[in-house]
Scaffold this active site. Structure first.
Site, PDB file in Angstrom:
ATOM      1  N   LYS A  23       0.819  -1.130   0.115  1.00  0.00           N
ATOM      2  CA  LYS A  23      -0.057   0.138   0.194  1.00  0.00           C
ATOM      3  C   LYS A  23       0.775   1.290  -0.001  1.00  0.00           C
ATOM      4  CE  LYS A  23      -1.683   1.397   4.085  1.00  0.00           C
ATOM      5  NZ  LYS A  23      -1.394   2.814   4.509  1.00  0.00           N
ATOM      6  N   ASN A  24       1.961   1.230   0.938  1.00  0.00           N
ATOM      7  CA  ASN A  24       2.737   2.429   1.037  1.00  0.00           C
ATOM      8  C   ASN A  24       3.665   2.790  -0.002  1.00  0.00           C
ATOM      9  OD1 ASN A  24       0.980   2.783   3.118  1.00  0.00           O
ATOM     10  ND2 ASN A  24       2.620   2.427   4.795  1.00  0.00           N
ATOM     11  N   ARG A  94      -5.048  10.476   4.327  1.00  0.00           N
ATOM     12  CA  ARG A  94      -3.937  11.632   4.459  1.00  0.00           C
ATOM     13  C   ARG A  94      -2.796  11.424   3.543  1.00  0.00           C
ATOM     14  NH1 ARG A  94      -2.656  13.036   8.690  1.00  0.00           N
ATOM     15  NH2 ARG A  94      -0.804  13.923   8.284  1.00  0.00           N
ATOM     16  N   ARG A 123       0.363  14.358  13.270  1.00  0.00           N
ATOM     17  CA  ARG A 123       0.861  13.919  12.159  1.00  0.00           C
ATOM     18  C   ARG A 123       0.908  15.303  10.870  1.00  0.00           C
ATOM     19  NH1 ARG A 123      -1.354   8.464   9.758  1.00  0.00           N
ATOM     20  NH2 ARG A 123       0.512   8.528   8.312  1.00  0.00           N
ATOM     21  N   ILE A 330       7.691   7.061  16.995  1.00  0.00           N
ATOM     22  CA  ILE A 330       7.332   7.669  15.918  1.00  0.00           C
ATOM     23  C   ILE A 330       6.343   8.445  16.109  1.00  0.00           C
ATOM     24  CG2 ILE A 330       7.099   7.532  13.465  1.00  0.00           C
ATOM     25  CD1 ILE A 330       9.838   6.313  13.755  1.00  0.00           C
ATOM     26  N   ARG A 400      -8.734  -0.424   4.700  1.00  0.00           N
ATOM     27  CA  ARG A 400      -7.986   0.333   4.138  1.00  0.00           C
ATOM     28  C   ARG A 400      -6.304  -0.134   3.688  1.00  0.00           C
ATOM     29  NH1 ARG A 400      -6.967   5.354   7.615  1.00  0.00           N
ATOM     30  NH2 ARG A 400      -6.036   5.852   5.549  1.00  0.00           N
TER      31      ARG A 400
HETATM   32  C1  EPZ Z   1       4.168   6.775   6.526  1.00  0.00           C
HETATM   33  O1  EPZ Z   1       3.532   7.879   6.945  1.00  0.00           O
HETATM   34  C2  EPZ Z   1       3.178   5.678   6.281  1.00  0.00           C
HETATM   35  N1  EPZ Z   1       2.127   6.104   5.391  1.00  0.00           N
HETATM   36  C3  EPZ Z   1       2.753   5.256   7.553  1.00  0.00           C
HETATM   37  O2  EPZ Z   1       1.881   4.171   7.339  1.00  0.00           O
HETATM   38  C4  EPZ Z   1       3.819   4.996   8.461  1.00  0.00           C
HETATM   39  O3  EPZ Z   1       3.507   4.709   9.881  1.00  0.00           O
HETATM   40  C5  EPZ Z   1       4.810   6.102   8.656  1.00  0.00           C
HETATM   41  O4  EPZ Z   1       5.384   6.620   7.492  1.00  0.00           O
HETATM   42  C6  EPZ Z   1       6.174   5.875   9.588  1.00  0.00           C
HETATM   43  O5  EPZ Z   1       6.868   4.828   9.108  1.00  0.00           O
HETATM   44  C7  EPZ Z   1       2.447   5.976   3.861  1.00  0.00           C
HETATM   45  O6  EPZ Z   1       3.608   5.885   3.534  1.00  0.00           O
HETATM   46  C8  EPZ Z   1       1.258   6.489   3.103  1.00  0.00           C
HETATM   47  P1  EPZ Z   1       6.081  10.211   8.661  1.00  0.00           P
HETATM   48  P2  EPZ Z   1       4.042   9.533   6.922  1.00  0.00           P
HETATM   49  O7  EPZ Z   1       6.039  11.583   7.923  1.00  0.00           O
HETATM   50  O8  EPZ Z   1       4.744   9.649   5.840  1.00  0.00           O
HETATM   51  C9  EPZ Z   1       5.993  13.613  11.923  1.00  0.00           C
HETATM   52  C10 EPZ Z   1       0.030   2.872   8.124  1.00  0.00           C
HETATM   53  O9  EPZ Z   1      -0.301   2.021   8.939  1.00  0.00           O
HETATM   54  N2  EPZ Z   1       6.074  14.455  11.058  1.00  0.00           N
HETATM   55  O10 EPZ Z   1       7.307   9.277   8.176  1.00  0.00           O
HETATM   56  O11 EPZ Z   1       2.747  10.192   7.014  1.00  0.00           O
HETATM   57  C11 EPZ Z   1       4.669  12.744  12.024  1.00  0.00           C
HETATM   58  O12 EPZ Z   1       3.940  13.406  12.800  1.00  0.00           O
HETATM   59  C12 EPZ Z   1       0.738   4.103   7.913  1.00  0.00           C
HETATM   60  O13 EPZ Z   1       0.398   2.193   6.622  1.00  0.00           O
HETATM   61  C13 EPZ Z   1       5.928  15.764  11.221  1.00  0.00           C
HETATM   62  O14 EPZ Z   1       5.970  16.241  12.517  1.00  0.00           O
HETATM   63  O15 EPZ Z   1       4.608   9.294   8.339  1.00  0.00           O
HETATM   64  C14 EPZ Z   1       5.208  11.244  12.771  1.00  0.00           C
HETATM   65  O16 EPZ Z   1       5.475  11.649  14.032  1.00  0.00           O
HETATM   66  C15 EPZ Z   1       0.461   4.697   9.233  1.00  0.00           C
HETATM   67  N3  EPZ Z   1       5.915  16.877  10.253  1.00  0.00           N
HETATM   68  C16 EPZ Z   1       6.748  11.326  11.930  1.00  0.00           C
HETATM   69  O17 EPZ Z   1       7.263  12.762  11.615  1.00  0.00           O
HETATM   70  C17 EPZ Z   1       5.894  16.516   8.760  1.00  0.00           C
HETATM   71  O18 EPZ Z   1       5.945  17.390   7.978  1.00  0.00           O
HETATM   72  C18 EPZ Z   1       6.926  10.406  11.198  1.00  0.00           C
HETATM   73  O19 EPZ Z   1       5.981  10.685  10.180  1.00  0.00           O
HETATM   74  C19 EPZ Z   1       5.856  15.096   8.611  1.00  0.00           C
HETATM   75  C20 EPZ Z   1       5.947  14.011   9.670  1.00  0.00           C
END
Ligand code: EPZ
Length: 423
Positions: A23-24, A94, A123, A330, A400
Protein backbone atom coordinates in the site's frame (compact mmCIF):
# COMPACT_ATOMS: atom_id res chain seq x y z
CA UNK A 1 -23.32 -0.11 6.82
CA UNK A 2 -20.65 -0.59 9.46
CA UNK A 3 -19.21 -4.09 9.23
CA UNK A 4 -17.75 -6.31 11.93
CA UNK A 5 -15.42 -9.30 11.98
CA UNK A 6 -16.22 -12.38 14.09
CA UNK A 7 -13.33 -14.60 15.14
CA UNK A 8 -13.41 -17.75 17.24
CA UNK A 9 -9.91 -18.40 18.59
CA UNK A 10 -7.94 -21.59 19.02
CA UNK A 11 -6.76 -22.73 15.58
CA UNK A 12 -3.06 -23.09 14.82
CA UNK A 13 -2.67 -21.39 11.43
CA UNK A 14 -1.03 -23.65 8.87
CA UNK A 15 -0.64 -22.98 5.15
CA UNK A 16 0.56 -20.25 2.83
CA UNK A 17 -0.43 -16.64 2.24
CA UNK A 18 0.39 -14.68 -0.93
CA UNK A 19 1.50 -11.21 0.10
CA UNK A 20 -0.20 -8.40 -1.86
CA UNK A 21 1.45 -5.29 -3.31
CA UNK A 22 2.62 -2.67 -0.82
CA UNK A 23 0.00 0.00 0.00
CA UNK A 24 2.70 2.48 1.03
CA UNK A 25 4.46 2.10 -2.32
CA UNK A 26 1.35 2.03 -4.49
CA UNK A 27 0.12 5.35 -3.05
CA UNK A 28 3.19 7.46 -3.99
CA UNK A 29 3.47 5.53 -7.28
CA UNK A 30 -0.07 6.60 -8.21
CA UNK A 31 0.73 10.22 -7.33
CA UNK A 32 3.85 10.06 -9.52
CA UNK A 33 1.60 9.68 -12.58
CA UNK A 34 0.81 13.40 -12.17
CA UNK A 35 4.39 14.22 -13.17
CA UNK A 36 4.00 13.21 -16.84
CA UNK A 37 1.53 13.29 -19.73
CA UNK A 38 2.53 9.74 -20.67
CA UNK A 39 0.90 6.57 -19.32
CA UNK A 40 2.18 5.06 -16.07
CA UNK A 41 1.34 1.36 -15.81
CA UNK A 42 1.39 -0.14 -12.31
CA UNK A 43 1.01 -3.88 -11.71
CA UNK A 44 0.44 -5.83 -8.46
CA UNK A 45 -1.53 -2.87 -7.08
CA UNK A 46 -3.43 -4.06 -3.98
CA UNK A 47 -7.22 -3.67 -4.01
CA UNK A 48 -7.69 -1.49 -0.93
CA UNK A 49 -9.91 1.40 0.13
CA UNK A 50 -6.91 3.72 0.36
CA UNK A 51 -5.98 2.92 -3.24
CA UNK A 52 -9.55 3.66 -4.35
CA UNK A 53 -9.43 6.97 -2.45
CA UNK A 54 -6.24 7.96 -4.29
CA UNK A 55 -7.77 6.92 -7.64
CA UNK A 56 -10.85 9.07 -6.95
CA UNK A 57 -8.58 12.05 -6.24
CA UNK A 58 -6.53 11.46 -9.41
CA UNK A 59 -9.77 11.23 -11.39
CA UNK A 60 -10.94 14.53 -9.82
CA UNK A 61 -7.67 16.15 -10.92
CA UNK A 62 -8.20 14.88 -14.47
CA UNK A 63 -6.31 11.61 -14.84
CA UNK A 64 -7.50 8.93 -17.26
CA UNK A 65 -7.52 5.67 -15.29
CA UNK A 66 -7.83 2.26 -16.96
CA UNK A 67 -7.99 -1.06 -15.13
CA UNK A 68 -6.11 -3.55 -17.28
CA UNK A 69 -6.90 -6.30 -14.78
CA UNK A 70 -7.78 -6.62 -11.09
CA UNK A 71 -4.30 -5.49 -10.00
CA UNK A 72 -2.95 -3.58 -13.04
CA UNK A 73 -3.74 0.10 -13.63
CA UNK A 74 -2.84 2.55 -16.37
CA UNK A 75 -2.90 6.21 -15.30
CA UNK A 76 -2.35 9.20 -17.60
CA UNK A 77 -2.72 12.92 -17.00
CA UNK A 78 -2.87 14.62 -20.41
CA UNK A 79 -4.23 17.84 -18.98
CA UNK A 80 -5.73 18.67 -15.63
CA UNK A 81 -9.30 19.58 -14.73
CA UNK A 82 -7.83 21.27 -11.66
CA UNK A 83 -4.76 21.14 -9.42
CA UNK A 84 -6.70 20.72 -6.20
CA UNK A 85 -7.11 18.11 -3.49
CA UNK A 86 -10.29 19.11 -1.60
CA UNK A 87 -10.77 18.45 2.11
CA UNK A 88 -13.31 15.69 1.40
CA UNK A 89 -10.63 13.58 -0.26
CA UNK A 90 -7.80 14.39 2.12
CA UNK A 91 -9.77 13.82 5.32
CA UNK A 92 -10.44 10.24 4.16
CA UNK A 93 -6.84 9.50 3.33
CA UNK A 94 -3.97 11.65 4.54
CA UNK A 95 -1.59 10.24 1.93
CA UNK A 96 -3.50 12.52 -0.50
CA UNK A 97 -0.86 15.06 0.54
CA UNK A 98 1.35 13.19 -1.95
CA UNK A 99 -0.27 15.09 -4.85
CA UNK A 100 1.17 18.39 -3.56
CA UNK A 101 4.75 17.90 -4.78
CA UNK A 102 3.95 16.63 -8.30
CA UNK A 103 1.22 19.25 -8.96
CA UNK A 104 3.51 22.15 -7.99
CA UNK A 105 6.41 20.61 -9.90
CA UNK A 106 4.52 20.07 -13.15
CA UNK A 107 1.89 22.85 -13.15
CA UNK A 108 3.39 25.47 -10.84
CA UNK A 109 0.40 25.57 -8.51
CA UNK A 110 -1.65 23.38 -6.17
CA UNK A 111 -4.38 23.81 -3.60
CA UNK A 112 -4.31 20.87 -1.20
CA UNK A 113 -6.29 20.51 2.00
CA UNK A 114 -4.27 20.15 5.18
CA UNK A 115 -4.83 16.55 6.31
CA UNK A 116 -5.59 17.43 9.91
CA UNK A 117 -4.77 15.00 12.68
CA UNK A 118 -5.69 11.38 12.77
CA UNK A 119 -6.16 8.70 15.40
CA UNK A 120 -2.46 7.97 15.83
CA UNK A 121 -1.28 11.55 16.17
CA UNK A 122 -1.09 15.14 14.92
CA UNK A 123 0.83 14.00 11.84
CA UNK A 124 1.82 17.46 10.68
CA UNK A 125 2.91 18.16 7.14
CA UNK A 126 4.97 21.21 8.14
CA UNK A 127 8.15 19.57 6.84
CA UNK A 128 6.57 18.98 3.41
CA UNK A 129 5.59 22.67 3.27
CA UNK A 130 8.95 24.02 4.51
CA UNK A 131 10.79 21.93 1.91
CA UNK A 132 8.69 23.28 -0.98
CA UNK A 133 9.21 26.85 0.28
CA UNK A 134 12.97 26.26 0.31
CA UNK A 135 12.64 25.14 -3.33
CA UNK A 136 10.99 28.45 -4.21
CA UNK A 137 7.27 27.77 -3.83
CA UNK A 138 5.17 30.58 -2.32
CA UNK A 139 2.91 28.90 0.20
CA UNK A 140 -0.08 30.34 2.01
CA UNK A 141 -2.18 28.46 4.53
CA UNK A 142 -5.74 29.66 4.21
CA UNK A 143 -8.98 28.10 5.44
CA UNK A 144 -7.42 24.72 6.06
CA UNK A 145 -5.79 24.64 2.63
CA UNK A 146 -2.20 24.74 1.43
CA UNK A 147 -2.05 27.18 -1.51
CA UNK A 148 1.29 26.63 -3.25
CA UNK A 149 2.54 28.63 -6.25
CA UNK A 150 5.81 28.30 -8.15
CA UNK A 151 5.11 30.23 -11.35
CA UNK A 152 8.76 30.07 -12.47
CA UNK A 153 9.16 26.42 -11.45
CA UNK A 154 11.02 24.99 -8.46
CA UNK A 155 14.76 25.31 -7.83
CA UNK A 156 16.83 22.45 -6.52
CA UNK A 157 18.56 22.96 -3.15
CA UNK A 158 19.63 21.11 0.01
CA UNK A 159 16.69 19.93 2.13
CA UNK A 160 17.62 18.68 5.60
CA UNK A 161 14.79 16.92 7.42
CA UNK A 162 15.06 17.27 11.25
CA UNK A 163 13.15 14.00 11.57
CA UNK A 164 12.70 11.18 9.09
CA UNK A 165 9.44 11.56 7.17
CA UNK A 166 8.44 8.92 4.62
CA UNK A 167 5.83 10.85 2.62
CA UNK A 168 7.82 14.05 3.21
CA UNK A 169 10.76 12.42 1.43
CA UNK A 170 8.46 11.18 -1.35
CA UNK A 171 6.82 14.59 -1.84
CA UNK A 172 10.20 16.33 -2.09
CA UNK A 173 11.45 13.67 -4.52
CA UNK A 174 8.50 14.40 -6.81
CA UNK A 175 9.08 18.15 -6.51
CA UNK A 176 12.81 17.78 -7.18
CA UNK A 177 12.70 15.55 -10.26
CA UNK A 178 11.34 18.46 -12.39
CA UNK A 179 13.11 21.28 -10.50
CA UNK A 180 16.00 23.20 -12.07
CA UNK A 181 19.35 22.12 -10.68
CA UNK A 182 20.26 19.64 -8.00
CA UNK A 183 18.37 18.78 -4.80
CA UNK A 184 19.96 16.85 -1.94
CA UNK A 185 17.56 15.39 0.63
CA UNK A 186 19.46 14.93 3.88
CA UNK A 187 18.07 12.60 6.56
CA UNK A 188 15.85 11.10 3.88
CA UNK A 189 13.65 8.09 4.67
CA UNK A 190 15.32 4.80 3.71
CA UNK A 191 12.23 2.57 3.83
CA UNK A 192 12.15 -0.10 1.06
CA UNK A 193 9.06 1.65 -0.32
CA UNK A 194 11.12 4.85 -0.79
CA UNK A 195 13.93 2.93 -2.48
CA UNK A 196 11.43 1.29 -4.87
CA UNK A 197 9.75 4.67 -5.44
CA UNK A 198 13.09 6.16 -6.58
CA UNK A 199 13.36 3.24 -9.00
CA UNK A 200 9.96 4.13 -10.51
CA UNK A 201 10.89 7.81 -10.87
CA UNK A 202 14.20 6.87 -12.52
CA UNK A 203 12.31 4.61 -14.97
CA UNK A 204 10.23 7.70 -15.83
CA UNK A 205 13.46 9.55 -16.69
CA UNK A 206 14.39 11.10 -13.35
CA UNK A 207 18.00 11.25 -12.19
CA UNK A 208 18.04 10.10 -8.56
CA UNK A 209 20.98 8.53 -6.71
CA UNK A 210 21.69 7.54 -3.10
CA UNK A 211 18.71 5.18 -2.77
CA UNK A 212 18.81 3.28 0.53
CA UNK A 213 21.02 5.89 2.17
CA UNK A 214 19.97 8.92 4.18
CA UNK A 215 21.12 11.31 1.45
CA UNK A 216 19.20 11.31 -1.83
CA UNK A 217 20.57 13.37 -4.74
CA UNK A 218 18.19 14.48 -7.52
CA UNK A 219 19.32 16.22 -10.72
CA UNK A 220 16.22 17.89 -12.15
CA UNK A 221 15.14 17.17 -15.73
CA UNK A 222 12.77 19.05 -18.05
CA UNK A 223 10.11 16.38 -18.49
CA UNK A 224 9.39 12.83 -17.43
CA UNK A 225 7.99 9.99 -19.50
CA UNK A 226 5.77 7.06 -18.66
CA UNK A 227 6.89 3.73 -17.20
CA UNK A 228 5.74 0.22 -16.39
CA UNK A 229 6.32 -0.74 -12.75
CA UNK A 230 5.52 -3.69 -10.50
CA UNK A 231 4.54 -2.83 -6.93
CA UNK A 232 6.74 -4.86 -4.56
CA UNK A 233 5.18 -7.00 -1.80
CA UNK A 234 3.81 -5.33 1.32
CA UNK A 235 6.31 -5.99 4.10
CA UNK A 236 3.89 -4.76 6.78
CA UNK A 237 1.22 -7.19 5.61
CA UNK A 238 3.87 -9.94 5.62
CA UNK A 239 4.97 -9.02 9.15
CA UNK A 240 1.35 -9.05 10.30
CA UNK A 241 0.82 -12.63 9.08
CA UNK A 242 4.21 -13.64 10.51
CA UNK A 243 2.83 -12.68 13.91
CA UNK A 244 -0.38 -14.60 13.15
CA UNK A 245 1.76 -17.74 12.71
CA UNK A 246 3.78 -16.96 15.85
CA UNK A 247 0.87 -16.24 18.21
CA UNK A 248 -1.18 -19.27 17.10
CA UNK A 249 1.83 -21.63 17.25
CA UNK A 250 1.32 -22.46 13.59
CA UNK A 251 3.40 -22.43 10.40
CA UNK A 252 2.76 -20.07 7.48
CA UNK A 253 4.68 -19.68 4.23
CA UNK A 254 4.64 -15.95 3.39
CA UNK A 255 4.79 -16.00 -0.41
CA UNK A 256 6.93 -13.26 -2.04
CA UNK A 257 7.93 -11.91 1.38
CA UNK A 258 11.33 -10.19 1.16
CA UNK A 259 13.25 -11.16 4.30
CA UNK A 260 15.76 -8.34 3.79
CA UNK A 261 13.00 -5.72 4.03
CA UNK A 262 12.23 -6.88 7.57
CA UNK A 263 15.55 -8.05 9.04
CA UNK A 264 15.20 -6.23 12.38
CA UNK A 265 11.62 -7.46 12.69
CA UNK A 266 12.50 -11.09 11.90
CA UNK A 267 15.58 -10.92 14.15
CA UNK A 268 13.27 -9.78 16.96
CA UNK A 269 10.84 -12.65 16.29
CA UNK A 270 13.78 -15.06 16.46
CA UNK A 271 14.70 -13.56 19.85
CA UNK A 272 11.22 -14.53 21.04
CA UNK A 273 11.80 -18.11 19.90
CA UNK A 274 9.90 -17.95 16.60
CA UNK A 275 11.51 -19.61 13.58
CA UNK A 276 11.79 -17.34 10.49
CA UNK A 277 13.30 -19.18 7.55
CA UNK A 278 14.15 -17.86 4.09
CA UNK A 279 12.83 -20.38 1.58
CA UNK A 280 12.79 -20.04 -2.23
CA UNK A 281 11.91 -16.33 -2.28
CA UNK A 282 9.40 -16.74 0.54
CA UNK A 283 9.71 -16.71 4.32
CA UNK A 284 8.35 -19.55 6.46
CA UNK A 285 7.39 -18.50 9.99
CA UNK A 286 6.65 -21.13 12.61
CA UNK A 287 6.61 -21.65 16.35
CA UNK A 288 6.57 -25.10 17.93
CA UNK A 289 5.19 -25.88 21.33
CA UNK A 290 7.70 -23.78 23.27
CA UNK A 291 6.86 -20.51 24.99
CA UNK A 292 7.16 -17.05 23.47
CA UNK A 293 10.16 -15.39 25.09
CA UNK A 294 9.79 -11.70 26.02
CA UNK A 295 11.88 -9.22 23.98
CA UNK A 296 11.83 -5.42 24.35
CA UNK A 297 11.30 -3.33 21.20
CA UNK A 298 11.75 0.35 20.26
CA UNK A 299 10.13 1.36 16.98
CA UNK A 300 12.36 3.39 14.65
CA UNK A 301 12.61 4.55 11.04
CA UNK A 302 13.98 1.94 8.64
CA UNK A 303 16.00 -0.21 9.14
CA UNK A 304 14.67 -0.19 12.72
CA UNK A 305 11.59 -2.04 14.01
CA UNK A 306 8.64 -0.72 11.94
CA UNK A 307 6.07 1.36 13.81
CA UNK A 308 3.43 -0.23 11.55
CA UNK A 309 4.13 -3.60 13.23
CA UNK A 310 4.13 -2.31 16.81
CA UNK A 311 0.46 -3.03 17.59
CA UNK A 312 0.75 -6.53 16.15
CA UNK A 313 3.89 -7.18 18.21
CA UNK A 314 2.08 -6.13 21.39
CA UNK A 315 -0.29 -9.07 20.84
CA UNK A 316 2.66 -11.47 20.67
CA UNK A 317 4.11 -10.05 23.89
CA UNK A 318 0.68 -10.17 25.60
CA UNK A 319 1.03 -13.99 25.74
CA UNK A 320 4.80 -14.20 26.28
CA UNK A 321 6.42 -16.08 29.19
CA UNK A 322 7.62 -12.94 30.97
CA UNK A 323 7.41 -9.15 30.64
CA UNK A 324 8.45 -6.84 27.81
CA UNK A 325 8.62 -3.09 27.09
CA UNK A 326 7.40 -1.85 23.71
CA UNK A 327 8.36 1.79 23.03
CA UNK A 328 6.71 3.78 20.22
CA UNK A 329 9.09 6.52 19.13
CA UNK A 330 7.46 7.65 15.85
CA UNK A 331 3.85 8.58 16.68
CA UNK A 332 2.56 10.14 19.86
CA UNK A 333 -0.67 8.19 20.15
CA UNK A 334 -0.23 4.75 18.68
CA UNK A 335 -1.32 2.67 21.68
CA UNK A 336 -5.08 2.71 21.12
CA UNK A 337 -5.10 -1.05 20.69
CA UNK A 338 -3.96 -1.42 24.30
CA UNK A 339 -7.21 -0.69 26.15
CA UNK A 340 -8.97 -3.08 23.75
CA UNK A 341 -6.37 -5.82 24.35
CA UNK A 342 -6.76 -5.20 28.08
CA UNK A 343 -10.48 -5.91 27.69
CA UNK A 344 -9.44 -9.31 26.31
CA UNK A 345 -7.38 -10.02 29.41
CA UNK A 346 -3.97 -8.67 28.40
CA UNK A 347 -1.89 -7.14 31.22
CA UNK A 348 -0.49 -3.94 29.73
CA UNK A 349 0.19 -0.53 31.24
CA UNK A 350 1.25 2.54 29.25
CA UNK A 351 3.90 4.90 30.64
CA UNK A 352 4.44 7.75 28.16
CA UNK A 353 5.89 6.23 25.00
CA UNK A 354 6.30 2.78 26.52
CA UNK A 355 3.84 -0.05 26.97
CA UNK A 356 4.83 -2.51 29.72
CA UNK A 357 3.39 -5.91 28.87
CA UNK A 358 3.27 -8.89 31.26
CA UNK A 359 2.41 -12.08 29.43
CA UNK A 360 -0.74 -13.96 30.41
CA UNK A 361 -1.60 -17.60 29.78
CA UNK A 362 -4.49 -16.74 27.50
CA UNK A 363 -6.74 -13.96 26.22
CA UNK A 364 -10.54 -14.05 26.43
CA UNK A 365 -12.73 -13.24 23.44
CA UNK A 366 -14.76 -10.00 23.69
CA UNK A 367 -16.45 -7.34 21.55
CA UNK A 368 -13.75 -4.73 20.74
CA UNK A 369 -13.44 -1.54 18.70
CA UNK A 370 -10.97 -0.85 15.89
CA UNK A 371 -9.53 2.67 15.91
CA UNK A 372 -6.89 2.74 13.18
CA UNK A 373 -5.49 0.43 10.55
CA UNK A 374 -2.80 -1.41 12.46
CA UNK A 375 -4.63 -1.39 15.80
CA UNK A 376 -7.58 -3.09 14.11
CA UNK A 377 -5.47 -5.91 12.73
CA UNK A 378 -3.89 -6.42 16.16
CA UNK A 379 -7.40 -7.08 17.54
CA UNK A 380 -7.92 -9.71 14.82
CA UNK A 381 -4.64 -11.37 15.85
CA UNK A 382 -5.75 -11.32 19.49
CA UNK A 383 -9.07 -12.91 18.48
CA UNK A 384 -7.18 -15.75 16.75
CA UNK A 385 -5.74 -16.89 20.11
CA UNK A 386 -8.48 -15.79 22.51
CA UNK A 387 -10.81 -18.29 24.17
CA UNK A 388 -14.26 -17.96 22.64
CA UNK A 389 -15.66 -15.34 20.28
CA UNK A 390 -14.23 -11.91 19.50
CA UNK A 391 -16.18 -9.31 17.54
CA UNK A 392 -14.07 -6.51 16.04
CA UNK A 393 -16.24 -3.48 15.24
CA UNK A 394 -15.53 -0.69 12.68
CA UNK A 395 -13.45 -2.89 10.42
CA UNK A 396 -13.48 -0.28 7.64
CA UNK A 397 -10.11 0.61 9.17
CA UNK A 398 -8.90 -2.88 8.19
CA UNK A 399 -10.10 -2.61 4.62
CA UNK A 400 -7.84 0.41 4.13
CA UNK A 401 -4.71 -1.71 4.30
CA UNK A 402 -5.37 -5.45 4.14
CA UNK A 403 -6.56 -7.11 0.93
CA UNK A 404 -8.94 -10.09 1.48
CA UNK A 405 -7.73 -10.54 5.06
CA UNK A 406 -10.41 -12.96 6.16
CA UNK A 407 -9.91 -15.15 3.07
CA UNK A 408 -6.15 -15.28 3.65
CA UNK A 409 -6.56 -16.20 7.33
CA UNK A 410 -9.40 -18.70 6.68
CA UNK A 411 -7.24 -20.45 4.08
CA UNK A 412 -4.82 -21.21 6.93
CA UNK A 413 -7.55 -22.55 9.20
CA UNK A 414 -8.76 -19.47 11.07
CA UNK A 415 -12.39 -19.34 12.15
CA UNK A 416 -13.15 -15.79 10.94
CA UNK A 417 -16.19 -14.28 9.22
CA UNK A 418 -17.23 -10.76 8.16
CA UNK A 419 -20.68 -9.75 9.45
CA UNK A 420 -23.10 -6.90 8.94
CA UNK A 421 -22.46 -4.42 11.71
CA UNK A 422 -24.65 -2.50 14.16
CA UNK A 423 -27.23 -0.19 12.62
C1 EPZ B 1 4.19 6.89 6.42
O1 EPZ B 1 3.37 7.89 7.00
C2 EPZ B 1 3.30 5.67 6.27
N1 EPZ B 1 2.19 5.99 5.36
C3 EPZ B 1 2.78 5.27 7.64
O2 EPZ B 1 2.00 4.07 7.46
C4 EPZ B 1 3.97 4.95 8.54
O3 EPZ B 1 3.49 4.63 9.83
C5 EPZ B 1 4.89 6.18 8.62
O4 EPZ B 1 5.28 6.58 7.29
C6 EPZ B 1 6.15 5.90 9.43
O5 EPZ B 1 6.84 4.84 8.86
C7 EPZ B 1 2.43 6.01 4.03
O6 EPZ B 1 3.54 5.79 3.57
C8 EPZ B 1 1.25 6.31 3.15
P1 EPZ B 1 6.07 10.25 8.58
P2 EPZ B 1 3.89 9.41 7.04
O7 EPZ B 1 5.96 11.52 7.83
O8 EPZ B 1 4.78 9.68 5.91
C9 EPZ B 1 6.08 13.55 11.99
C10 EPZ B 1 0.16 2.67 7.79
O9 EPZ B 1 -0.25 2.12 8.81
N2 EPZ B 1 6.02 14.55 10.90
O10 EPZ B 1 7.21 9.34 8.32
O11 EPZ B 1 2.68 10.27 7.22
C11 EPZ B 1 4.84 12.69 12.07
O12 EPZ B 1 3.86 13.34 12.86
C12 EPZ B 1 0.61 4.12 7.83
O13 EPZ B 1 0.28 2.10 6.66
C13 EPZ B 1 5.98 15.89 11.21
O14 EPZ B 1 6.00 16.28 12.38
O15 EPZ B 1 4.73 9.41 8.37
C14 EPZ B 1 5.36 11.43 12.73
O16 EPZ B 1 5.38 11.62 14.12
C15 EPZ B 1 0.34 4.74 9.20
N3 EPZ B 1 5.92 16.82 10.21
C16 EPZ B 1 6.79 11.32 12.19
O17 EPZ B 1 7.13 12.62 11.69
C17 EPZ B 1 5.89 16.43 8.89
O18 EPZ B 1 5.84 17.30 8.00
C18 EPZ B 1 6.96 10.34 11.05
O19 EPZ B 1 5.93 10.59 10.13
C19 EPZ B 1 5.93 15.05 8.58
C20 EPZ B 1 6.00 14.12 9.60
Amino acid sequence: MLQRMRIVGGARLEGEIAISGAKNLALPALAAALLTDAPVILSNVPRLCDINSMLCLLDFIGCDIAHRDAHTLEIMLKDTKCTEAPYDFVRKMRASILVLGPLVARFGHAKVSLPGGCAIGARDVDLHIKALELMGAKIELDGGYINAIAAKGLCGCDISFPIVTVTGTENVLMAAVLASGQTRIINAAMEPEVVAFCDLLNRMGAKISGQGTSVLVVDGVKTLGGAEFDISPDRIEAGTYAIAAAVTGGRIRLKNCRYDDLTVFFDTLRETGVCCERNRGDVIVSRGEHDIRPCDVNTAPYPGFPTDLQAQYCVLMSVCSGAAAVTETIFENRFMHIPELARMGATISVHGKTALITGVKKLIGAPVMATDLRASVSLILAGLIADGETIVNRIYHLDRGYETLEQKLSSCGANIQRMAGQR
